[in-house]
Scaffold this motif. Structure first.
Motif, PDB file in Angstrom:
ATOM      1  N   PHE A  44     -71.529  33.822 -60.687  1.00  0.00           N
ATOM      2  CA  PHE A  44     -70.712  34.969 -60.728  1.00  0.00           C
ATOM      3  C   PHE A  44     -69.460  34.835 -61.403  1.00  0.00           C
ATOM      4  N   VAL A  60     -72.855  39.613 -61.616  1.00  0.00           N
ATOM      5  CA  VAL A  60     -73.654  38.352 -60.408  1.00  0.00           C
ATOM      6  C   VAL A  60     -74.936  38.350 -61.034  1.00  0.00           C
ATOM      7  N   VAL A  99     -62.747  38.771 -53.839  1.00  0.00           N
ATOM      8  CA  VAL A  99     -63.821  37.878 -53.992  1.00  0.00           C
ATOM      9  C   VAL A  99     -64.089  37.090 -52.625  1.00  0.00           C
ATOM     10  N   TYR A 102     -66.731  38.499 -50.568  1.00  0.00           N
ATOM     11  CA  TYR A 102     -68.038  38.497 -51.126  1.00  0.00           C
ATOM     12  C   TYR A 102     -68.447  37.010 -50.978  1.00  0.00           C
ATOM     13  N   LEU A 113     -72.033  35.908 -53.194  1.00  0.00           N
ATOM     14  CA  LEU A 113     -71.383  35.047 -54.414  1.00  0.00           C
ATOM     15  C   LEU A 113     -71.241  33.648 -53.965  1.00  0.00           C
TER      16      LEU A 113
END
Length: 980
Positions: A44, A60, A99, A102, A113
């Motif tokens: 990602f 992604v 971030v 995730y 991720l």
């Protein structure tokens, strides 16, 4: 950029430092390439959104496809991934916080991720890219870094302070003197002396400006309004003597008088002039309205071009003389017959219907004359040279414009010049530059002194101040043309300048003037390299002009390419509604000029040998700009006239006989091989009229190590159309209808797409529904389609065919996941008008890069009540053919460089898209020669009535090379003529 925005509580959305997985303004296509190289599911990165300012895109990789999620800021500055309607988003102060969530499994993304793809940090090297390697330090920016309005006699020479004076002084007051005023009020004071002092200091500049304006208005008021003149004089006198506490009160009074004066003086002046006109004789017209000097009658020796069969009857080629009387509005066609007798025919300007320029034979011209009512005759003439043909066409166009009953011109001429002045003033005379005299493709002496409608001057390393530079240009044009040209725009970035001057008669036809600049110097912060641009409307036609100075150095090709892409993306010009499109698609005509600094990749001695022999073709094959354009790296689908002049850089100053290609520097010997650094390119919408009549350089201006270059263009323009029949009733409404659209997009994404439609003929932009078909035979390309039910019918503002045939439709293919554009294109409505659907097929581009292609079937249906048109001097044949050939060339290049052959992507079937039959199509089908339909239509032969004038050469240009087929077609047309 998104990364510069703030967030809730003053926290940067990027955290204390930008994370390595944040790639700033990386393009969508580049992001997909990085993820494809990473190759692992869960890879990602985050980049700035291309569709929303201040937003981001989380990209992604999963199962070889790229999935994009939009990260949007809310009103409080918190960030959240865009979710489906009704789903509560999770909000974060910073990108790293978002971030980190995730990175945990089962959070709603297509995959967790896992592997951040870091950006590649490139160190900023001090390459001393200051002035083509000649200066040891960058030149200081001029005192006035940017000029956004034409300089006038009252333009102050000092630039305003960088910071707002009121802001600085106000802060000082609030920090210190505010407490003193507060203490005074507590003790019963009724005034605030410290605040008054602050306001007086802040308004010092305003006071001076108001005095200047009042002084100017005093002169007008003495003529038109004696009562106000007394008050103005009194106020100016008082302002000299007053100060202290009364100064602020005096300023307020002056502003009130200024407001009253400005609101009343025009009415009073009008009344005074009306009174004068009743009692005094007419005065001579102002200088700006006077005509330029008369143009003498010019004669051209030509030969009549005839069929081989006719030539045998005549016995030899016939010689003619064509005499153009611009002032009298006549063309005399004189034929030499036996015993030195002459047979001549005079055609007035209104009897010349059309000019058709042959592209295969550069000195051949077809002229369509009106013989009788509704009947015409075409004659083809061979001129002594291509230059003579262009001179004849220019004079004829001038004659038509001069005597036309039309209020507005159909054609204008534009001069464009580019010159790196080498940081020294220009010589006293640069007449050869504006008269296009020198080397290369120059104008014929018959037309060299005819004034152009627009003059555009782009300069680099120009140390002359703006006002002085513009005034010198105006004086030079006045000397050459006897006209007072008007400056409509001047834009400056350090020593890069662009100035646009227009004939006085056209000043009111210019509107929507815009100006912008972009820095591309070291770290994109220095303005010694970069670009300036100007845009405007000429009646109904949009123009853009960009003057740039790109990175120097033989080896810095990639930097120059990136300079170009940055300018293309960041230069803010044209209609703001077209923000989805880069500037190469925002204008009917875009001209790009400047010191592009691309060099020749060849040994210096070989270069010098070729130049001495005037053999330029081998050098053009190793020209870096030509090579990069062939790879579609820069100037995608731009055009440039053939170069037939020697390299314009790097000459010995004071001479044009010697190139200086070596210079000893502190870092060693620097080599600057002779190169065509200075260029002029252009890009126009399809099916528009534009012809480059000259492209060359001067050979007598020697103050710089660069020679000035020039180019002139003949450009078709449209009027601000006013319908004579009023707004259309529902029964008279024109429609733009699509049967289907299919696109191949270069992407690893598998999202859904929609199309947005933009045009000046639409009240607002329109959207299609999402595509209803989707397939892929290649992981890097996606084929998407829209059937008729997914495509909206568009209703133009006006329904006249004369209006619609000048309109263009801009399309952008956008994704549903990020609302970002995956490709844009432009279509001409002219060839789509008719009762049956027509096919279109063109390329898609985004941010200057090719991203796919698009095809479809559409028609522009015009009611019969709105079908009337007026004739124009130049027909469609020239431009439709040029556009078609260029389109075929581009599509061939696109599939060679980017994707598998077209047949492999579109499939072997002919597709469901049908080509509508026209009368020409039906005729060819009856003869069994329908294969030639596209060639004839693309060359403008779309009317059977007009086909009666077609020649064997015209058929060959349309692709009919078989002699038997040519005979069948010509015989069929001959029989049709006999039956009439």
């Amino acid at each position: 950029m998104a990364g510069g925005g703030g967030s809730g509580g003053g926290v940067s959305p990027l955290g204390p430092a930008p994370p390595m997985w944040y790639h700033r303004d990386l393009s969508r296509a580049a992001a997909e390439e990085l993820l494809a190289r990473a190759g692992r599911d869960g890879s990602f990165l985050v980049r700035d959104s291309e569709s929303v300012n201040g937003a981001y895109a989380l990209c992604v990789l999963f199962q070889k496809h790229v999935h994009t999620y939009r990260i949007l800021p809310d009103d409080e500055g918190f960030l959240a991934v865009q979710t489906s309607q009704g789903v509560q988003p999770k909000r974060f102060k910073t990108l790293p916080e978002l971030v980190s969530l995730y990175l945990q499994p089962s959070q709603g993304l297509v995959t967790t991720l896992l592997y951040p793809v870091d950006r590649e940090e490139t160190a900023v090297s001090d390459d001393r890219d200051y002035s083509d390697g000649e200066d040891e330090k960058p030149p200081l920016p001029p005192r006035s870094a940017s000029t956004s309005t034409p300089p006038g006699p009252d333009t102050p020479t000092d630039s305003p302070p960088a910071a707002n004076g009121l802001s600085t002084i106000s802060h000082e007051y609030l920090k210190g003197s505010y407490a003193l005023d507060l203490e005074a009020v507590k003790q019963g004071a009724c005034s605030l002396p410290h605040l008054n002092k602050t306001l007086v200091a802040s308004c010092k500049r305003l006071n001076g400006e108001v005095d200047k304006v009042l002084s100017g208005l005093e002169i007008l008021s003495k003529v038109f309004d004696q009562q106000s003149a007394f008050m103005v004089s009194k106020m100016i006198q008082q302002s000299v003597n007053q100060g202290g506490d009364q100064e602020l009160e005096n300023l307020v009074t002056k502003l009130a008088i200024l407001k009253d004066l400005l609101s009343s003086i025009e009415k009073k002046a009008l009344k005074a002039l009306q009174d004068m006109s009743l009692s005094s004789p007419c005065s001579p017209p102002p200088l700006s309205m006077r005509h330029s000097k008369a143009i003498p009658v010019q004669a051209f020796e030509v030969k009549l071009d005839v069929y081989l069969a006719e030539l045998t009857k005549i016995g030899k080629s016939q010689k003619y003389t064509l005499s153009v009387d611009v002032e009298g509005g006549r063309l005399v066609v004189m034929k030499k017959v036996k015993d030195n007798q002459e047979d001549w025919t005079t055609f007035t300007h209104d009897k010349i219907r059309q000019l058709i320029k042959s592209q295969r034979v550069q000195n051949k011209l077809g002229i369509v004359f009106e013989k009788e009512k509704d009947k015409s005759q075409r004659k083809d003439f061979i001129f002594a040279s291509a230059k003579k043909r262009e001179a004849f066409c220019q004079l004829l166009q001038l004659m038509k414009n001069k005597h036309s009953n039309q209020d507005e011109p159909d054609m204008i001429s534009i001069f464009i010049g580019s010159w790196n002045m080498g940081s020294v003033p220009s010589p006293k005379s640069v007449a050869s530059w504006v008269l296009c005299r020198g080397l290369g493709k120059t104008l014929d002496e018959m037309t060299v002194t005819i004034p152009h409608d627009l003059y555009v001057f782009g300069t680099q390393e120009n140390s002359v101040c703006d006002r002085e530079w513009v005034e010198s240009l105006r004086a030079m044009l006045k000397e050459q043309t006897e006209l007072d040209y008007k400056s409509i725009a001047v834009q400056t970035l350090w020593n890069i300048k662009i100035a646009v001057l227009v004939k006085p008669e056209h000043e009111n036809r210019i509107s929507h003037v815009g100006m912008s600049s972009v820095k591309t110097g070291i770290a994109n912060t220095l303005g010694n390299k970069g670009a300036v641009g100007v845009s405007f409307m000429f009646n109904g036609t949009s123009f853009g002009f960009v003057n740039c100075h790109l990175t120097s150095g033989n080896e810095k090709i990639a930097r120059r390419n990136q300079n170009y892409l940055d300018i293309l993306r960041l230069l803010s010009l044209g209609d703001k509604q077209l923000s989805s499109f880069d500037i190469s698609l925002r204008f009917t005509h875009l001209f790009w000029l400047g010191d592009l600094n691309y060099r020749l990749d060849m040994d210096i001695q070989e270069i010098l040998n070729y130049i001495n022999r005037k053999e330029f073709e081998p050098l053009l094959k190793v020209d870096q700009l030509n090579l990069e354009r062939e790879k579609n790296k820069v100037f995608l689908r731009f055009a440039e006239e053939e170069i037939s002049f020697p390299p314009t850089y790097r000459y010995e100053r004071g001479s044009r006989d010697t190139y200086v290609w070596q210079k000893q520097k502190a870092t060693g010997m620097r080599t600057n091989v002779p190169s065509w650094c200075d260029r002029i390119l252009w890009k126009s919408y399809p099916e528009t009229h534009i012809v480059c009549n000259s492209y060359g350089c001067t050979d007598d201006i020697v103050t710089s190590d660069h020679s000035p270059v020039f180019a002139t263009f003949e450009v078709g323009v449209t009027s601000q159309f006013v319908s004579k029949k009023g707004l259309p009733k529902s029964s008279e409404q024109a429609y733009i209808e699509f049967e289907s659209i299919e696109a191949i997009v270069k992407t690893a994404s598998r999202t859904k797409f929609f199309i947005e439609f933009y045009s000046t003929c639409l009240e607002e932009f329109k959207k299609s529904y999402e595509n209803d078909s989707q397939s892929s035979d290649n992981v890097n390309f996606l084929r998407v389609g829209w059937s008729n039910k997914q495509l909206t019918t568009l209703k133009p503002l006006l329904s006249e065919i004369e209006y619609l045939q000048d309109q263009h439709l801009l399309l952008t293919v956008k994704s549903l996941d990020g609302y970002e554009s995956y490709g844009e294109c432009v279509l001409a409505l002219k060839s789509m008008i008719g009762s049956t659907a027509q096919q279109f097929h063109t390329y898609l581009s985004h941010r200057g890069e090719e991203t796919g292609n698009i095809r479809g079937s559409m028609r522009v249906r015009v009611p019969s009540e709105r079908m009337g048109t007026r004739e124009r001097l130049y027909g469609n044949a020239l431009n439709v053919k040029r556009c078609a050939v260029y389109s075929q060339m581009f599509l061939k290049q696109f599939f060679l460089h980017c994707i598998p052959p077209m047949q492999a992507l579109w499939g072997s079937s002919s597709s469901s898209l049908s080509v509508g039959e026209s009368s020409v199509g039906e005729w060819l089908q009856r003869l069994g020669l329908e294969r030639y339909e596209q060639g004839l239509l693309h060359n403008g032969w779309d009317d059977l009535e007009f086909l009666s004038d077609i020649t064997e050469e015209d058929l060959e240009e349309a692709g009919v090379l078989d002699p038997a087929h040519k005979r069948i077609l010509l015989e069929s047309l001959r029989q049709q003529q006999q039956q009439k």
